[in-house]
Structure formats: C-alpha cells, structure tokens
Design a protein around this motif. Structure first.
Motif, PDB file in Angstrom:
ATOM      1  N   ASN A   1       5.756   5.043  -5.762  1.00 45.78           N
ATOM      2  CA  ASN A   1       6.533   5.164  -4.526  1.00 45.78           C
ATOM      3  C   ASN A   1       5.763   4.747  -3.279  1.00 45.78           C
ATOM      4  O   ASN A   1       6.299   4.808  -2.168  1.00 45.78           O
ATOM      5  N   ILE A   2       4.529   4.346  -3.451  1.00 48.53           N
ATOM      6  CA  ILE A   2       3.736   3.914  -2.299  1.00 48.53           C
ATOM      7  C   ILE A   2       4.120   2.494  -1.896  1.00 48.53           C
ATOM      8  O   ILE A   2       4.248   1.612  -2.738  1.00 48.53           O
ATOM      9  N   LYS A   3       4.303   2.302  -0.605  1.00 53.77           N
ATOM     10  CA  LYS A   3       4.526   0.954  -0.083  1.00 53.77           C
ATOM     11  C   LYS A   3       3.165   0.334   0.226  1.00 53.77           C
ATOM     12  O   LYS A   3       2.400   0.877   1.028  1.00 53.77           O
ATOM     13  N   LEU A   4       2.863  -0.769  -0.418  1.00 51.64           N
ATOM     14  CA  LEU A   4       1.604  -1.463  -0.189  1.00 51.64           C
ATOM     15  C   LEU A   4       1.892  -2.787   0.495  1.00 51.64           C
ATOM     16  O   LEU A   4       2.599  -3.640  -0.037  1.00 51.64           O
ATOM     17  N   ILE A   5       1.355  -2.937   1.692  1.00 55.21           N
ATOM     18  CA  ILE A   5       1.582  -4.139   2.495  1.00 55.21           C
ATOM     19  C   ILE A   5       0.269  -4.883   2.664  1.00 55.21           C
ATOM     20  O   ILE A   5      -0.762  -4.281   2.975  1.00 55.21           O
ATOM     21  N   SER A   6       0.290  -6.179   2.470  1.00 55.14           N
ATOM     22  CA  SER A   6      -0.902  -7.002   2.653  1.00 55.14           C
ATOM     23  C   SER A   6      -0.912  -7.599   4.055  1.00 55.14           C
ATOM     24  O   SER A   6       0.120  -8.042   4.563  1.00 55.14           O
ATOM     25  N   ALA A   7      -2.086  -7.582   4.677  1.00 55.98           N
ATOM     26  CA  ALA A   7      -2.246  -8.136   6.024  1.00 55.98           C
ATOM     27  C   ALA A   7      -3.447  -9.070   6.047  1.00 55.98           C
ATOM     28  O   ALA A   7      -4.358  -8.947   5.219  1.00 55.98           O
ATOM     29  N   LEU A   8      -3.465  -9.965   7.007  1.00 56.45           N
ATOM     30  CA  LEU A   8      -4.546 -10.937   7.128  1.00 56.45           C
ATOM     31  C   LEU A   8      -5.454 -10.571   8.291  1.00 56.45           C
ATOM     32  O   LEU A   8      -5.329 -11.130   9.390  1.00 56.45           O
ATOM     33  N   SER A   9      -6.322  -9.589   8.067  1.00 57.64           N
ATOM     34  CA  SER A   9      -7.330  -9.180   9.051  1.00 57.64           C
ATOM     35  C   SER A   9      -6.718  -8.948  10.424  1.00 57.64           C
ATOM     36  O   SER A   9      -7.130  -9.520  11.429  1.00 57.64           O
ATOM     37  N   LEU A  10      -5.736  -8.064  10.463  1.00 61.07           N
ATOM     38  CA  LEU A  10      -5.075  -7.735  11.728  1.00 61.07           C
ATOM     39  C   LEU A  10      -5.892  -6.774  12.579  1.00 61.07           C
ATOM     40  O   LEU A  10      -5.661  -6.660  13.776  1.00 61.07           O
TER      41      LEU A  10
END
Length: 303
Positions: free
Chosen positions: A59-68
């Motif tokens: 149930n965890i939402k995992l979001i990928s970001a580019l060094s924000l």
C-alpha cells in the motif's frame, strides 16, 4: 481518501528508511493514513525493500524523483497525497502509538494549522527539542525548555516530523520551489505560514525520536545553504531587512556565487511580489512575536 498522508523524502537512507516505515506501520492509530515515499535518486538501494516485500508494503506509494532536493521531494509527495492532513517525516525517525490521532486532535482543539511533536534524540534520549527558533543571525536553534501549556505557539516546526492541513499547504504554495538540495526549507515554510496568517503549535504529549547525524548521506554545499537563505530573505524581507540578511550572508565564502544565482532567477521577482500581496503580516511581526533580535542588527553605513 485518507485522513492523513505521510510524506517521506528519501536520499540514500538504506540503513534507516525501512526502520522508519516499520515504526509508522506498527504504530497504533485510529485515523486512516497512507505512506508516500519519494525516492530522490537514491544510489544505495534505500527503497529496494518495498519491491522485495510487496505483500507487506503493497500500500505504499513509491515515487521516483530526479534529485529534487528536500523541498522539491516534499512538494512532489504532496501532489500525490489524498489526505486532509499532510505529515512530513524524515527517513530516520521512530513514532509512538496514536501519534497521528493525538497531534491532529490538539491541532483542531487549538484552531491551529501546523502541529509539531517534541523531537527526541534517538541516541541521547534525555535530549529533547520543543520546536525551533532563530538567533539574531537567523540560524536555527532548538527550544530546549518545555512550555507550561500544551498547544503553545512556536516559531518553527522542525522538518523531522510535523503535520499541516493540506488546504493550508496548498494556500501557501508548499515548500519553496526554488530551494536547492537541503537547508532552510522547513524554516521558510513555517516563517511563510506565520506571515500568511496561520498558526503553528507544539504538542508536548507526543515525542518522535529522530536520528541526528554529523553528516549527510549525500552532498550538501555551503552554496546550497546560503542560496536557500538568500532565496528566503529575498522572497519575504523588506529592503531594510534584506540588507541585514545580505550583511550576514556575505561572511560566507560561497556568498558571491549564491548571490549571483539569486540575481539571475527571474522567477524570484514574481514570487516576491506574490508573497507580499498575499501575506497578512510583515516579517517584523514574526521577529517581535517570538523575540528574535534580528531587528536589532544594524546595517553597515558607508562613509
């Protein structure tokens, strides 16, 4: 829909993130919540445990970001949030039972908008912080004395763990979108909240443990921190107080390069105008309200 969305930004926290998530999931709460993790380009496999244990962490939402960076990652996590309240937590904390229930109850009972728990040192358990403030040079310092009343107002809620009504987060524009990597992001958000007419309080009955570290698991430069400081000052300070902030910052060797980037950021001009139009109080209100002696600093005279 959830009552609470817990946003955890993560940058190379392989030894800590799973412990933090397990602590939250194992804590008792009556309110419903979701966990949103923003993987900000981790290079150490911090989030691998989620995919390896899909049944447990499904149930965890995992979001990928580019060094924000810290501010950008939190803002990105907030865009995916479905909760009425946002809680921002570091990836190296431990929470007690009913922390969400208690904090939100205190928030609502006091007609406040941002709520902070007591922050307890995970290693030195007798060391506690009751919110934060600024010294005369606008350096953040801990409030070490427990207030007499629960629900007392504080200047700054530490980014280790705090909650904010989502409608308020949206109204103030979230964390500063121009901030780099790390530094001042939680201070700016709290400062902005007070100027816009919102209230921050402390719940002395809830203690969240935080792992204090001597260094970051990723690169943070002096220029990053000075840039964020100048960005905050330019966005919120009158000319008089901006001159004082510049006098403080110019003592840092990274000042010139950071100041040049501020001058070239055309978006900051627009942001400054928007903030000045939206705020209910000027910055002197904040300094006077919390007895911050920045107003007593004199600018250098020429001649």
């Amino acid at each position: 829909m959830f009552d609470v969305s817990i946003v955890i930004p993560c940058k190379n926290e392989v030894n800590n993130l799973k412990k933090t998530v397990d602590s939250i999931m194992n804590s008792e709460n009556n309110l419903s919540y979701e966990i949103i993790i923003v993987d900000d380009s981790c290079t150490d496999g911090s989030c691998d445990f989620i995919n390896k244990n899909k049944e447990i962490y499904k149930n965890i939402k995992l979001i990928s970001a580019l060094s924000l960076g810290a501010a950008g990652s939190r803002n990105l996590g907030a865009t995916a949030a479905l909760g009425k309240y946002l809680f921002f937590c570091d990836a190296h904390v431990s929470v007690p039972d009913y922390w969400l229930d208690t904090l939100i109850k205190t928030l609502e009972q006091n007609n406040a908008h941002i709520i902070a728990p007591v922050i307890k040192d995970m290693i030195k358990e007798n060391s506690k912080g009751y919110g934060q403030t600024w010294n005369k040079n606008l350096e953040v310092t801990w409030l070490l004395n427990e207030p007499k009343n629960n629900g007392s107002e504080i200047p700054i809620a530490c980014g280790c763990a705090f909650g904010i009504k989502k409608e308020v987060f949206d109204a103030i524009g979230g964390f500063d979108k121009y901030f780099q990597v790390w530094g001042k992001e939680d201070e700016e958000l709290c400062f902005k909240s007070w100027l816009f007419g919102y209230k921050i309080i402390l719940d002395t009955s809830v203690e969240v443990k935080h792992l204090f570290r001597s260094r970051h698991p990723y690169q943070v430069t002096y220029e990053n921190v000075i840039y964020n400081f100048l960005c905050m000052a330019y966005s919120h300070f009158s000319n008089k107080n901006l001159a004082k902030a510049l006098n403080i910052a110019r003592n840092n060797y990274a000042f010139s390069s950071a100041a040049a980037k501020i001058m070239l950021n055309e978006g900051l001009i627009k942001q400054r105008k928007e903030y000045f139009n939206k705020r209910k109080f000027n910055e002197d209100y904040f300094f006077e309200k919390f007895n911050i002696s920045f107003n007593n600093i004199k600018t250098n005279k020429i001649g």
